[in-house]
Design a protein around this motif. Structure first.
Motif, PDB file in Angstrom:
ATOM      1  N   UNK A  14       0.812  -1.212   0.000  1.00 13.72           N
ATOM      2  CA  UNK A  14       0.000   0.000   0.000  1.00 13.72           C
ATOM      3  C   UNK A  14       0.842   1.257   0.000  1.00 13.72           C
ATOM      4  N   UNK A  15       1.942   1.237   0.728  1.00 17.63           N
ATOM      5  CA  UNK A  15       2.851   2.386   0.708  1.00 17.63           C
ATOM      6  C   UNK A  15       3.460   2.557  -0.668  1.00 17.63           C
ATOM      7  N   UNK A  55      12.806   1.703  16.844  1.00 11.11           N
ATOM      8  CA  UNK A  55      13.148   0.310  17.102  1.00 11.11           C
ATOM      9  C   UNK A  55      12.832  -0.641  15.976  1.00 11.11           C
ATOM     10  N   UNK A  56      12.250  -0.148  14.875  1.00 12.78           N
ATOM     11  CA  UNK A  56      11.906  -1.076  13.785  1.00 12.78           C
ATOM     12  C   UNK A  56      13.143  -1.737  13.193  1.00 12.78           C
ATOM     13  N   UNK A  57      14.288  -1.100  13.351  1.00 14.14           N
ATOM     14  CA  UNK A  57      15.534  -1.661  12.816  1.00 14.14           C
ATOM     15  C   UNK A  57      16.294  -2.488  13.842  1.00 14.14           C
ATOM     16  N   UNK A  58      15.738  -2.635  15.043  1.00 15.87           N
ATOM     17  CA  UNK A  58      16.439  -3.368  16.104  1.00 15.87           C
ATOM     18  C   UNK A  58      15.618  -4.483  16.739  1.00 15.87           C
ATOM     19  N   UNK A  59      14.349  -4.262  16.916  1.00 17.33           N
ATOM     20  CA  UNK A  59      13.500  -5.194  17.668  1.00 17.33           C
ATOM     21  C   UNK A  59      12.845  -6.185  16.705  1.00 17.33           C
ATOM     22  N   UNK A  60      13.082  -7.493  16.889  1.00 13.40           N
ATOM     23  CA  UNK A  60      12.603  -8.499  15.925  1.00 13.40           C
ATOM     24  C   UNK A  60      11.133  -8.868  16.118  1.00 13.40           C
ATOM     25  N   UNK A  61      10.264  -7.937  15.771  1.00 17.30           N
ATOM     26  CA  UNK A  61       8.816  -8.158  15.780  1.00 17.30           C
ATOM     27  C   UNK A  61       8.354  -8.178  14.318  1.00 17.30           C
ATOM     28  N   UNK A  62       7.546  -9.149  13.901  1.00 18.32           N
ATOM     29  CA  UNK A  62       7.140  -9.214  12.491  1.00 18.32           C
ATOM     30  C   UNK A  62       6.535  -7.909  11.971  1.00 18.32           C
ATOM     31  N   UNK A  63       5.682  -7.270  12.756  1.00 17.99           N
ATOM     32  CA  UNK A  63       5.090  -6.012  12.326  1.00 17.99           C
ATOM     33  C   UNK A  63       6.156  -4.962  12.051  1.00 17.99           C
ATOM     34  N   UNK A  64       7.193  -4.949  12.870  1.00 22.15           N
ATOM     35  CA  UNK A  64       8.264  -3.971  12.683  1.00 22.15           C
ATOM     36  C   UNK A  64       9.018  -4.210  11.377  1.00 22.15           C
ATOM     37  N   UNK A  65       9.139  -5.453  10.970  1.00 28.07           N
ATOM     38  CA  UNK A  65       9.808  -5.731   9.696  1.00 28.07           C
ATOM     39  C   UNK A  65       9.047  -5.099   8.542  1.00 28.07           C
ATOM     40  N   UNK A  66       7.718  -5.132   8.628  1.00 25.77           N
ATOM     41  CA  UNK A  66       6.908  -4.497   7.589  1.00 25.77           C
ATOM     42  C   UNK A  66       7.070  -2.983   7.631  1.00 25.77           C
ATOM     43  N   UNK A  67       7.119  -2.402   8.808  1.00 27.69           N
ATOM     44  CA  UNK A  67       7.300  -0.952   8.909  1.00 27.69           C
ATOM     45  C   UNK A  67       8.657  -0.536   8.338  1.00 27.69           C
ATOM     46  N   UNK A  68       9.679  -1.319   8.625  1.00 30.29           N
ATOM     47  CA  UNK A  68      11.003  -1.015   8.097  1.00 30.29           C
ATOM     48  C   UNK A  68      11.012  -1.129   6.575  1.00 30.29           C
ATOM     49  N   UNK A  69      10.329  -2.147   6.042  1.00 29.97           N
ATOM     50  CA  UNK A  69      10.248  -2.296   4.594  1.00 29.97           C
ATOM     51  C   UNK A  69       9.517  -1.111   3.968  1.00 29.97           C
ATOM     52  N   UNK A  70       8.480  -0.614   4.637  1.00 28.47           N
ATOM     53  CA  UNK A  70       7.756   0.545   4.125  1.00 28.47           C
ATOM     54  C   UNK A  70       8.641   1.790   4.136  1.00 28.47           C
ATOM     55  N   UNK A  71       9.455   1.954   5.181  1.00 35.06           N
ATOM     56  CA  UNK A  71      10.428   3.056   5.194  1.00 35.06           C
ATOM     57  C   UNK A  71      11.321   2.991   3.955  1.00 35.06           C
ATOM     58  N   UNK A  72      11.769   1.800   3.636  1.00 28.94           N
ATOM     59  CA  UNK A  72      12.676   1.631   2.495  1.00 28.94           C
ATOM     60  C   UNK A  72      11.979   1.935   1.177  1.00 28.94           C
ATOM     61  N   UNK A  73      10.692   1.609   1.086  1.00 28.26           N
ATOM     62  CA  UNK A  73       9.919   1.959  -0.114  1.00 28.26           C
ATOM     63  C   UNK A  73       9.868   3.478  -0.276  1.00 28.26           C
ATOM     64  N   UNK A  74       9.599   4.185   0.816  1.00 23.45           N
ATOM     65  CA  UNK A  74       9.521   5.651   0.775  1.00 23.45           C
ATOM     66  C   UNK A  74      10.870   6.249   0.381  1.00 23.45           C
TER      67      UNK A  74
END
Length: 259
Positions: A81-82, A104-123
């Protein structure tokens, strides 16, 4: 300036709309259902399917991308979506896209955080001038977490986990300032005024609610537990918010002794 706000009906979206209206910003807000609001132009858009996204960005100067779906369809909404939003914003000539993420999206291994980090990279990889604002956890999230962890009686949790609650209204003010400052082309972090251990947060929460529920300490295992105890959710970035966990508890429970 005309600004599109995605996720405008959420915990952060509502104070963000209020702040932008205070600043006399021309606002368009998205939701998956039609809404009526005399102060804000609401349009229907669904990031998971792409329906309405291209139309939503037409004629806007900037986008505050707050929408997220942590419980379901996370990859479809937060990542794909992003990407749809970035592509549409580029085609519409949007000059600034601000994405709200989590410290913490780049440090804490939570599945939701992996998606947030991927969205940052898309932006960051997209053609629209951009900024990312990572905020620490909202006090409402911590409040809900404590309520859910105490459903069976005692409050269950790792006493040494560290958190830094930040008020959504203060994050909204920071977003408004970022719009004025223009694209950062990088990541800014913003946190609350104090660092709390889980057991400290529980103690204050119990007192505010007039509760006698004990804390049942359960140590979170593995890397996740290590990161949470080591401060993976914290930031030392300045400036910080000023409203505390105690302020949130006073506003929410008011010393009424609710159980």
């Amino acid at each position: 300036m005309k600004v599109l706000v995605t996720g405008a009906g959420g915990h952060l979206g509502r104070p963000t709309l209020a702040r932008l209206r205070e600043d006399e910003v021309d606002v368009r807000a998205t939701g998956r259902r039609a809404r009526q609001d005399s102060d804000v132009e609401w349009v229907v858009a669904d990031l998971a399917t792409g329906d309405g996204v291209a139309e939503a960005v037409v004629g806007v100067d900037a986008v505050l991308h707050l929408a997220s779906s942590p419980r379901s369809r996370t990859h479809q909404v937060d990542v794909l979506g992003t990407r749809r939003l970035v592509v549409a914003a580029a085609a519409a000539g949007v000059q600034h896209l601000v994405y709200v993420s989590i410290v913490g999206v780049d440090r804490v291994p939570i599945p939701y955080y992996r998606h947030k980090l991927a969205a940052e990279q898309v932006v960051a990889a997209g053609p629209v001038p951009w900024s990312v604002l990572r905020a620490t956890q909202f006090p409402q999230f911590l409040d809900d977490l404590l309520a859910s962890s105490s459903r069976l009686g005692p409050v269950i949790g790792d006493r040494a986990v560290l958190a830094q609650p930040v008020d959504p209204g203060e994050v909204a003010a920071r977003l408004a300032a970022r719009l004025v400052a223009g694209p950062l082309g990088g990541i800014e972090e913003y946190g609350g005024p104090q660092v709390l251990r889980f057991d400290e947060a529980v103690r204050a929460w119990r007192e505010a609610r007039g509760s006698r529920r004990p804390l049942l300490p359960v140590r979170i295992p593995g890397r996740l537990g290590r990161e949470l105890r080591a401060g993976g959710l914290l930031t030392d970035a300045l400036p910080r918010g000023v409203r505390t966990w105690a302020d949130h508890l006073a506003d929410t429970y008011g010393g009424t002794g609710r159980k």
